[in-house]
Scaffold this motif. Structure first.
Motif, PDB file in Angstrom:
ATOM      1  N   GLY A 119       0.894  -1.357  -0.069  1.00 23.81           N
ATOM      2  CA  GLY A 119       0.155   0.058   0.096  1.00 23.81           C
ATOM      3  C   GLY A 119       0.909   1.343  -0.149  1.00 23.81           C
ATOM      4  O   GLY A 119       0.394   2.029  -0.777  1.00 23.81           O
ATOM      5  N   ILE A 120       1.904   1.028   0.782  1.00 19.35           N
ATOM      6  CA  ILE A 120       2.635   2.429   1.060  1.00 19.35           C
ATOM      7  C   ILE A 120       3.421   2.581  -0.554  1.00 19.35           C
ATOM      8  O   ILE A 120       3.419   3.812  -1.199  1.00 19.35           O
ATOM      9  CB  ILE A 120       3.943   2.252   1.765  1.00 19.35           C
ATOM     10  N   ARG A 121       3.923   1.778  -1.157  1.00 20.07           N
ATOM     11  CA  ARG A 121       4.378   1.818  -2.638  1.00 20.07           C
ATOM     12  C   ARG A 121       3.538   2.275  -3.480  1.00 20.07           C
ATOM     13  O   ARG A 121       3.853   3.020  -4.290  1.00 20.07           O
ATOM     14  CB  ARG A 121       5.038   0.240  -2.991  1.00 20.07           C
ATOM     15  N   GLY A 122       2.332   1.846  -3.482  1.00 27.62           N
ATOM     16  CA  GLY A 122       1.419   2.123  -4.437  1.00 27.62           C
ATOM     17  C   GLY A 122       0.972   3.783  -3.934  1.00 27.62           C
ATOM     18  O   GLY A 122       0.782   4.340  -5.282  1.00 27.62           O
ATOM     19  N   ALA A 123       0.831   3.866  -2.956  1.00 24.34           N
ATOM     20  CA  ALA A 123       0.358   5.441  -2.570  1.00 24.34           C
ATOM     21  C   ALA A 123       1.506   6.326  -3.148  1.00 24.34           C
ATOM     22  O   ALA A 123       1.202   7.375  -3.648  1.00 24.34           O
ATOM     23  CB  ALA A 123       0.161   5.713  -1.197  1.00 24.34           C
ATOM     24  N   ALA A 124       2.675   6.035  -2.903  1.00 26.31           N
ATOM     25  CA  ALA A 124       4.062   6.903  -3.421  1.00 26.31           C
ATOM     26  C   ALA A 124       3.908   7.037  -4.820  1.00 26.31           C
ATOM     27  O   ALA A 124       4.353   8.096  -5.205  1.00 26.31           O
ATOM     28  CB  ALA A 124       5.090   6.105  -2.994  1.00 26.31           C
ATOM     29  N   GLN A 125       3.795   5.930  -5.598  1.00 28.09           N
ATOM     30  CA  GLN A 125       3.550   6.015  -7.028  1.00 28.09           C
ATOM     31  C   GLN A 125       2.476   7.000  -7.600  1.00 28.09           C
ATOM     32  O   GLN A 125       2.887   7.800  -8.439  1.00 28.09           O
ATOM     33  CB  GLN A 125       3.221   4.569  -7.631  1.00 28.09           C
ATOM     34  N   LEU A 126       1.450   6.862  -6.985  1.00 30.08           N
ATOM     35  CA  LEU A 126       0.179   7.639  -7.033  1.00 30.08           C
ATOM     36  C   LEU A 126       0.565   9.132  -7.126  1.00 30.08           C
ATOM     37  O   LEU A 126       0.039  10.118  -7.883  1.00 30.08           O
ATOM     38  CB  LEU A 126      -0.945   7.350  -6.491  1.00 30.08           C
ATOM     39  N   LEU A 127       1.329   9.194  -5.690  1.00 33.66           N
ATOM     40  CA  LEU A 127       1.658  10.842  -5.519  1.00 33.66           C
ATOM     41  C   LEU A 127       2.574  11.279  -6.422  1.00 33.66           C
ATOM     42  O   LEU A 127       2.321  12.650  -6.722  1.00 33.66           O
ATOM     43  CB  LEU A 127       2.218  10.677  -4.012  1.00 33.66           C
ATOM     44  N   ALA A 128       3.516  10.395  -6.907  1.00 34.96           N
ATOM     45  CA  ALA A 128       4.631  10.866  -7.786  1.00 34.96           C
ATOM     46  C   ALA A 128       3.834  11.524  -8.886  1.00 34.96           C
ATOM     47  O   ALA A 128       4.255  12.290  -9.598  1.00 34.96           O
ATOM     48  CB  ALA A 128       5.645   9.879  -8.053  1.00 34.96           C
ATOM     49  N   ARG A 129       2.726  10.935  -9.449  1.00 31.29           N
ATOM     50  CA  ARG A 129       2.160  11.240 -10.677  1.00 31.29           C
ATOM     51  C   ARG A 129       1.350  12.707 -10.411  1.00 31.29           C
ATOM     52  O   ARG A 129       1.022  13.615 -11.543  1.00 31.29           O
ATOM     53  CB  ARG A 129       1.033  10.140 -11.089  1.00 31.29           C
ATOM     54  N   GLU A 130       1.004  13.095  -9.364  1.00 29.51           N
ATOM     55  CA  GLU A 130       0.081  14.142  -8.905  1.00 29.51           C
ATOM     56  C   GLU A 130       1.057  15.400  -8.462  1.00 29.51           C
ATOM     57  O   GLU A 130       0.240  16.389  -8.211  1.00 29.51           O
ATOM     58  CB  GLU A 130      -0.841  13.757  -7.757  1.00 29.51           C
ATOM     59  N   LEU A 131       2.358  15.096  -8.325  1.00 32.32           N
ATOM     60  CA  LEU A 131       3.138  16.229  -7.704  1.00 32.32           C
ATOM     61  C   LEU A 131       3.360  17.177  -8.987  1.00 32.32           C
ATOM     62  O   LEU A 131       3.524  17.224 -10.033  1.00 32.32           O
ATOM     63  CB  LEU A 131       4.300  15.795  -7.418  1.00 32.32           C
ATOM     64  N   PRO A 132       3.174  18.765  -8.611  1.00 32.30           N
ATOM     65  CA  PRO A 132       3.154  19.815  -9.496  1.00 32.30           C
ATOM     66  C   PRO A 132       4.638  20.032  -9.793  1.00 32.30           C
ATOM     67  O   PRO A 132       4.936  20.662 -10.738  1.00 32.30           O
ATOM     68  CB  PRO A 132       2.678  20.894  -8.615  1.00 32.30           C
ATOM     69  N   ASP A 133       5.662  19.743  -9.018  1.00 29.22           N
ATOM     70  CA  ASP A 133       6.930  20.032  -8.949  1.00 29.22           C
ATOM     71  C   ASP A 133       7.714  18.642  -9.084  1.00 29.22           C
ATOM     72  O   ASP A 133       7.770  17.928  -8.143  1.00 29.22           O
ATOM     73  CB  ASP A 133       7.447  20.970  -7.837  1.00 29.22           C
ATOM     74  N   GLN A 134       8.380  18.506 -10.115  1.00 28.07           N
ATOM     75  CA  GLN A 134       9.060  17.264 -10.295  1.00 28.07           C
ATOM     76  C   GLN A 134      10.197  17.136  -9.457  1.00 28.07           C
ATOM     77  O   GLN A 134      10.873  16.221  -9.353  1.00 28.07           O
ATOM     78  CB  GLN A 134       9.725  17.168 -11.848  1.00 28.07           C
ATOM     79  N   ASP A 135      10.692  18.163  -9.041  1.00 31.65           N
ATOM     80  CA  ASP A 135      11.891  18.338  -7.960  1.00 31.65           C
ATOM     81  C   ASP A 135      11.387  17.615  -6.695  1.00 31.65           C
ATOM     82  O   ASP A 135      12.265  17.003  -6.072  1.00 31.65           O
ATOM     83  CB  ASP A 135      12.367  19.634  -7.674  1.00 31.65           C
ATOM     84  N   LEU A 136       9.859  17.291  -6.551  1.00 31.98           N
ATOM     85  CA  LEU A 136       9.799  16.700  -5.347  1.00 31.98           C
ATOM     86  C   LEU A 136       9.840  15.159  -5.482  1.00 31.98           C
ATOM     87  O   LEU A 136       9.508  14.349  -4.463  1.00 31.98           O
ATOM     88  CB  LEU A 136       8.228  17.020  -4.878  1.00 31.98           C
ATOM     89  N   ALA A 137       9.758  14.609  -6.631  1.00 30.45           N
ATOM     90  CA  ALA A 137       9.751  13.240  -7.047  1.00 30.45           C
ATOM     91  C   ALA A 137      10.803  12.440  -6.364  1.00 30.45           C
ATOM     92  O   ALA A 137      10.707  11.373  -6.037  1.00 30.45           O
ATOM     93  CB  ALA A 137       9.788  13.063  -8.562  1.00 30.45           C
ATOM     94  N   GLU A 138      12.077  13.370  -5.974  1.00 30.54           N
ATOM     95  CA  GLU A 138      13.084  12.507  -5.406  1.00 30.54           C
ATOM     96  C   GLU A 138      12.420  11.887  -3.924  1.00 30.54           C
ATOM     97  O   GLU A 138      12.962  10.651  -3.650  1.00 30.54           O
ATOM     98  CB  GLU A 138      14.081  13.618  -5.075  1.00 30.54           C
ATOM     99  N   TYR A 139      11.726  12.736  -3.509  1.00 33.64           N
ATOM    100  CA  TYR A 139      11.200  12.075  -2.002  1.00 33.64           C
ATOM    101  C   TYR A 139      10.275  10.810  -2.166  1.00 33.64           C
ATOM    102  O   TYR A 139      10.372   9.931  -1.480  1.00 33.64           O
ATOM    103  CB  TYR A 139      10.538  12.942  -1.248  1.00 33.64           C
TER     104      TYR A 139
END
Length: 357
Positions: free
Chosen positions: A147-167
């Motif tokens: 669940g944690i991994r899946g939520a992180a993948q979904l969150l990465a797609r919705e991030l407005p700033d790609q620099d935050l994708a590192e987290y």
């Protein structure tokens, strides 16, 4: 004819080890069971002092035998005997004087096997309980990780700033790392693919890999019994079990910079051997021996538990997996260690294994 001579035919028919001594504590007779236990021949040793054939580690040689003359009989439990051939055995024994004061009768009951079976049962039960607990915890950990991994993948797609994708990448990578660790804790889940195999081919494969991984720094010594026939088992699983043990030894010797690091592979056949509560007419006894620093005494009894390691870089899973693989072959692993020599003994039945999960 003495009373000893009269009773010799009866004593020879007993399965209990019996020794007859004269008044000078010299050997008069021992029945076949005693000859087998002490690994000596009565005909060749008759007339020798009995203290020549064994020495009790906690006693002055012969002291208890002399003392037994003064009383009706003497019994001692869990006595450690050092035999003439260097072997050490644990026995219960009773010394009884003859009524005519002609000598002594020693009745010997070896208890090494009983002690070993009791120790193995306790260890197996404890490790099985731990294995069930670990499996339960591992499954409970894997569920939320997904669940944690899946939520992180979904969150990465919705991030407005790609620099935050590192987290989010860190979250995904760490979830994957934990999942891999949990999978290793669960261990192999496939049953052995049983076929005929030669144990020396297994050991030679392990030797080749250790030589390559150590760049030839570790010397490989061999002490094989070439008469051992093929056994039934899973070749790849046995290679993995032995490789985990040999690799641990190689890494321990490297970390402690052991002079002339040496791994010795030894094979023998053991007869009438009991593993757990099952008796086997023949078992293959394989040993992996290293001349490294040894394992601390307090850790020897725990090294097969998950996450227990004596090395700074160790994961504590290699020996757990080895034990599981050998257990699936109805076998047994034991470890004895002291500074300068660590010995892992593996016992595999020669009769076809019934696969165990």
């Amino acid at each position: 004819m003495t009373s000893q001579d009269i009773h010799k035919p009866l004593l020879d028919s007993l399965s209990t080890a019996i020794i007859l001594l004269d008044s000078h504590l010299q050997l008069c007779h021992m029945n076949p069971a005693a000859e087998a236990l002490l690994s000596i021949s009565c005909d060749r040793c008759r007339g020798e002092a009995i203290t020549h054939f064994f020495h009790e580690s906690s006693d002055t040689p012969g002291e208890l035998l002399h003392a037994a003359r003064q009383v009706h009989h003497y019994t001692k439990r869990h006595a450690e005997w050092q035999l003439l051939n260097g072997e050490q055995i644990t026995v219960d024994y009773t010394v009884t004087p003859f009524a005519d004061n002609e000598g002594l009768v020693i009745e010997i009951l070896p208890i090494d096997r009983l002690l070993r079976i009791s120790r193995e049962e306790m260890l197996t039960s404890s490790q099985e309980t731990t294995r069930v607990l670990i499996r339960g915890m591992a499954h409970e950990i894997k569920n939320p990780l997904g669940g944690i991994r899946g939520a992180a993948q979904l969150l990465a797609r919705e991030l407005p700033d790609q620099d935050l994708a590192e987290y989010t990448s860190i979250i995904i990578d760490e979830a994957d790392r934990l999942r891999n660790l949990v999978d290793r804790m669960l261990g192999p889940n496939q049953l052995p693919e049983v076929a005929n195999l030669n144990v020396h081919e297994v050991l030679e494969r392990v030797a080749t890999m250790i030589r390559a991984e150590s760049d030839g720094r570790v010397r490989i010594a061999r002490d094989y019994d070439p008469s051992i026939p093929d056994i039934r088992g899973d070749k790849e699983q046995l290679i993995q079990a032995l490789l985990n043990i040999a690799r641990n030894a190689m890494q321990a010797m490297d970390e402690h910079q052991t002079p002339n690091p040496t791994l010795t592979f030894r094979t023998r056949v053991r007869r009438q051997y009991t593993i757990g509560r099952r008796h086997h007419p023949l078992v293959v006894h394989m040993e992996v021996i290293d001349n490294g620093p040894g394992i601390p005494e307090a850790m020897v009894k725990q090294i097969f538990y998950p996450m227990i390691s004596g090395r700074a870089e160790g994961t504590g899973l290699g020996l757990t997996i080895s034990q599981h693989l050998i257990h699936q072959h109805n076998g047994l692993i034991e470890c004895h260690s002291e500074p300068g020599e660590t010995r892992f003994s593996l016992y595999l039945p020669m009769d076809p294994p019934s696969t165990t999960t």
